[in-house]
Design an enzyme around this catalytic site. Structure first.
Site, short mmCIF file in Angstrom:
data_model
loop_
_atom_site.label_atom_id
_atom_site.label_comp_id
_atom_site.label_asym_id
_atom_site.label_seq_id
_atom_site.Cartn_x
_atom_site.Cartn_y
_atom_site.Cartn_z
N GLU A 54 -68.08 108.79 46.41
CA GLU A 54 -69.12 107.86 46.86
C GLU A 54 -70.49 108.54 46.88
O GLU A 54 -71.51 107.95 46.51
CB GLU A 54 -68.79 107.32 48.25
CG GLU A 54 -67.62 106.34 48.29
CD GLU A 54 -67.85 105.10 47.46
OE1 GLU A 54 -68.94 104.49 47.57
OE2 GLU A 54 -66.96 104.74 46.68
N ASN B 33 -69.57 97.88 52.92
CA ASN B 33 -69.72 98.18 51.49
C ASN B 33 -68.88 97.26 50.60
O ASN B 33 -69.34 96.79 49.55
CB ASN B 33 -69.37 99.64 51.21
CG ASN B 33 -70.20 100.59 52.05
OD1 ASN B 33 -70.93 100.16 52.93
ND2 ASN B 33 -70.10 101.87 51.79
N TRP C 18 -79.81 88.33 39.83
CA TRP C 18 -79.51 89.48 40.70
C TRP C 18 -80.75 90.02 41.38
O TRP C 18 -80.69 90.57 42.48
CB TRP C 18 -78.80 90.59 39.91
CG TRP C 18 -79.61 91.20 38.79
CD1 TRP C 18 -79.61 90.84 37.48
CD2 TRP C 18 -80.53 92.30 38.89
NE1 TRP C 18 -80.48 91.62 36.75
CE2 TRP C 18 -81.06 92.54 37.60
CE3 TRP C 18 -80.98 93.11 39.94
CZ2 TRP C 18 -81.99 93.54 37.33
CZ3 TRP C 18 -81.91 94.11 39.68
CH2 TRP C 18 -82.41 94.32 38.38
N TRP D 75 -71.64 108.69 43.37
CA TRP D 75 -72.14 107.39 42.88
C TRP D 75 -73.65 107.29 43.15
O TRP D 75 -74.42 106.81 42.31
CB TRP D 75 -71.44 106.23 43.59
CG TRP D 75 -70.26 105.65 42.87
CD1 TRP D 75 -68.95 105.77 43.21
CD2 TRP D 75 -70.27 104.81 41.69
NE1 TRP D 75 -68.14 105.09 42.32
CE2 TRP D 75 -68.93 104.48 41.39
CE3 TRP D 75 -71.29 104.31 40.87
CZ2 TRP D 75 -68.58 103.68 40.29
CZ3 TRP D 75 -70.94 103.51 39.79
CH2 TRP D 75 -69.60 103.20 39.52
N TRP E 56 -76.34 95.87 42.51
CA TRP E 56 -76.59 94.48 42.13
C TRP E 56 -76.35 94.24 40.65
O TRP E 56 -75.80 93.23 40.24
CB TRP E 56 -78.01 94.06 42.54
CG TRP E 56 -78.01 93.53 43.93
CD1 TRP E 56 -78.35 94.20 45.07
CD2 TRP E 56 -77.56 92.24 44.35
NE1 TRP E 56 -78.16 93.41 46.17
CE2 TRP E 56 -77.67 92.19 45.76
CE3 TRP E 56 -77.07 91.12 43.69
CZ2 TRP E 56 -77.32 91.07 46.51
CZ3 TRP E 56 -76.72 90.00 44.42
CH2 TRP E 56 -76.85 89.98 45.82
N TRP F 164 -80.41 81.74 34.35
CA TRP F 164 -80.03 81.62 35.77
C TRP F 164 -80.40 80.22 36.27
O TRP F 164 -81.40 79.65 35.87
CB TRP F 164 -80.76 82.67 36.59
CG TRP F 164 -80.50 84.08 36.17
CD1 TRP F 164 -81.33 84.89 35.48
CD2 TRP F 164 -79.31 84.84 36.42
NE1 TRP F 164 -80.75 86.13 35.27
CE2 TRP F 164 -79.50 86.12 35.84
CE3 TRP F 164 -78.10 84.58 37.06
CZ2 TRP F 164 -78.54 87.14 35.89
CZ3 TRP F 164 -77.14 85.58 37.12
CH2 TRP F 164 -77.36 86.84 36.54
#
Length: 433
Positions: free
Chosen positions: A256, A322, A340, A259, A363, A287
């Site tokens: 993590e 999360n 997004w 990341w 996102w 969208w």
């Protein structure tokens, strides 16, 4: 006037294990620590933005620590480009030390500062501090950046050794801090902000590491470390966090942390991805961007309990679990077909631990437009996610007390219909690219 060096605090609000501060203290001149409440950033924030309170309280604590060493923290409020010329009139500055920041605004600010200080014959030195590996330190064999996490992580992990997590022994050199009388600093009200009522997470993550892999996906449990805020503003050193992960043998938590660095590397190499789709063909998606549905999502009234619980948790606490972040992100982009960027902007306003690289990365991952090996047709089913991660509805009932009663909202869209619609829209956009 005594010649001095300045250490410019930004996202590294601690004295211990601070790269640029260490190098400054080992330099040739006494060191004056500086923090600027940057108007360029603050002007865009709400008056009760909790992060400003957190920074303010951290700065006050830093001042006290420095005062115990006979020094102090010079605190200014304004735009750095206006503040620096004023500082140079006040002090004979020979060198400025600071740590790297990778966000687009910060990069532009630092390029301008480097140019200005050099023109004033002041040395500007910057260091890596908020990540273990940065910029070009993790590259593929052909010297291009990784754009998929797993191979990036393999190399990140292979390269990791004691050298990279060794703390900087700043304390040894505190005697080189500039000795000065107490310096005034602006109050919250003076800067146009109010004290936030939100609670800030404490740094007590170590006890969670043993069970982290087992508990981190279940939002009803307090199984995550809540260190995002502390990494964001540098009240925790990344070297300490990684060392703790290794000592606890918590490989899931270590990944993590990696990341976060992966997304910072992506932002560094592909700065356009902060505002546009990483996979450029995704900017062709049509969208729907329905304002009423966006409002229902923001307020936690979509009729999808796990989505609503997450949004209410965010609105009330400045934090969201999360796993639930992925669910609400997928719901907004896939079920409602809302850009997004709308969701990213809302998170940027609300999240205490907001960090541009990770937020944009998360996102874009949810939308399918980012650094993800999986194709766009992954659409999270909120019902299945609930069965898997909140089977007894404990998390949902905590944040959506009217769940299960007639007062609870009807679903604003039907799952199967939404899934078919998004696949059609995405397919059309991507087949034309």
């Amino acid at each position: 006037m005594t010649p001095i060096s300045i250490h410019w605090f930004r996202r590294d609000l601690r004295l211990a294990d601070n790269a640029a501060l260490y190098h400054a203290l080992k330099g040739d001149h006494p060191v004056l620590p500086l923090f600027i409440f940057d108007k360029n950033i603050l002007e865009k924030l709400a008056k009760d933005d909790a992060r400003v309170t957190f920074i303010y309280e951290t700065i006050e604590a830093l001042k006290k620590e420095l005062q115990q060493q006979g020094s102090d923290l010079l605190v200014k409020y304004g735009k750095p480009e206006k503040i620096w010329p004023e500082i140079l009139k006040e002090y004979q500055v020979k060198e400025v030390y600071t740590n790297h920041d990778y966000e687009p605004y910060a990069r532009e600010r630092d390029d301008n500062m480097a140019e200005f200080l050099t023109s004033e014959e002041i040395v500007f030195k910057t260091y890596k501090d908020q990540v273990i590996f940065e910029k070009n330190e993790i590259l593929k064999a052909d010297k291009t950046p990784y754009t998929v996490f797993t191979p990036f992580y393999k190399q990140w992990h292979a390269k990791l050794n004691d050298f990279y997590i060794k703390p900087y022994p700043t304390k040894k050199y505190f005697k080189n801090l500039l000795q000065t009388k107490h310096l005034p600093s602006p109050g919250l009200k003076e800067m146009g902000f109010e004290k936030s009522k939100l609670d800030f997470p404490k740094l007590n993550y170590k006890k969670k590491l043993d069970d982290y892999a087992k508990e981190r996906d279940f939002p009803a449990l307090d199984g995550t470390t809540h260190i995002g805020l502390h990494l964001r503003f540098g009240t925790l050193s990344i070297r300490k966090a990684v060392k703790d992960a290794l000592e606890a043998k918590s490989n899931v938590w270590l990944s993590e942390l990696a990341w976060r660095e992966f997304y910072m590397t992506i932002l560094w190499h592909f700065p356009y991805s902060a505002f546009d789709s990483f996979k450029k063909q995704y900017d062709k998606i049509k969208w729907r961007n329905n304002e009423d549905e966006f409002k229902a999502w923001r307020e936690g009234n979509t009729g999808y309990p796990i989505v609503d619980a997450g949004m209410r948790q965010l609105n009330q606490t400045g934090w969201m679990h999360n796993r639930v972040r992925m669910i609400v992100g997928s719901f907004l982009t896939k079920h409602l077909l809302i850009d997004w960027r709308w969701g990213e902007t809302y998170f940027a306003e609300k999240l205490l631990d907001y960090e541009m690289a990770s937020n944009v990365g998360g996102w874009q991952w949810a939308a399918g437009s980012g650094n993800d090996a999986a194709p766009y047709f992954r659409v999270f089913n909120p019902e299945l996610q609930t069965k898997k991660f909140d089977p007894k509805f404990e998390y949902i009932k905590k944040w959506v007390p009217e769940f299960g009663t007639k007062k609870y909202a009807q679903p604003i869209v039907e799952h199967t219909f939404a899934r078919e619609r998004v696949l059609k829209v995405f397919k059309e956009a991507l087949s034309n690219s």
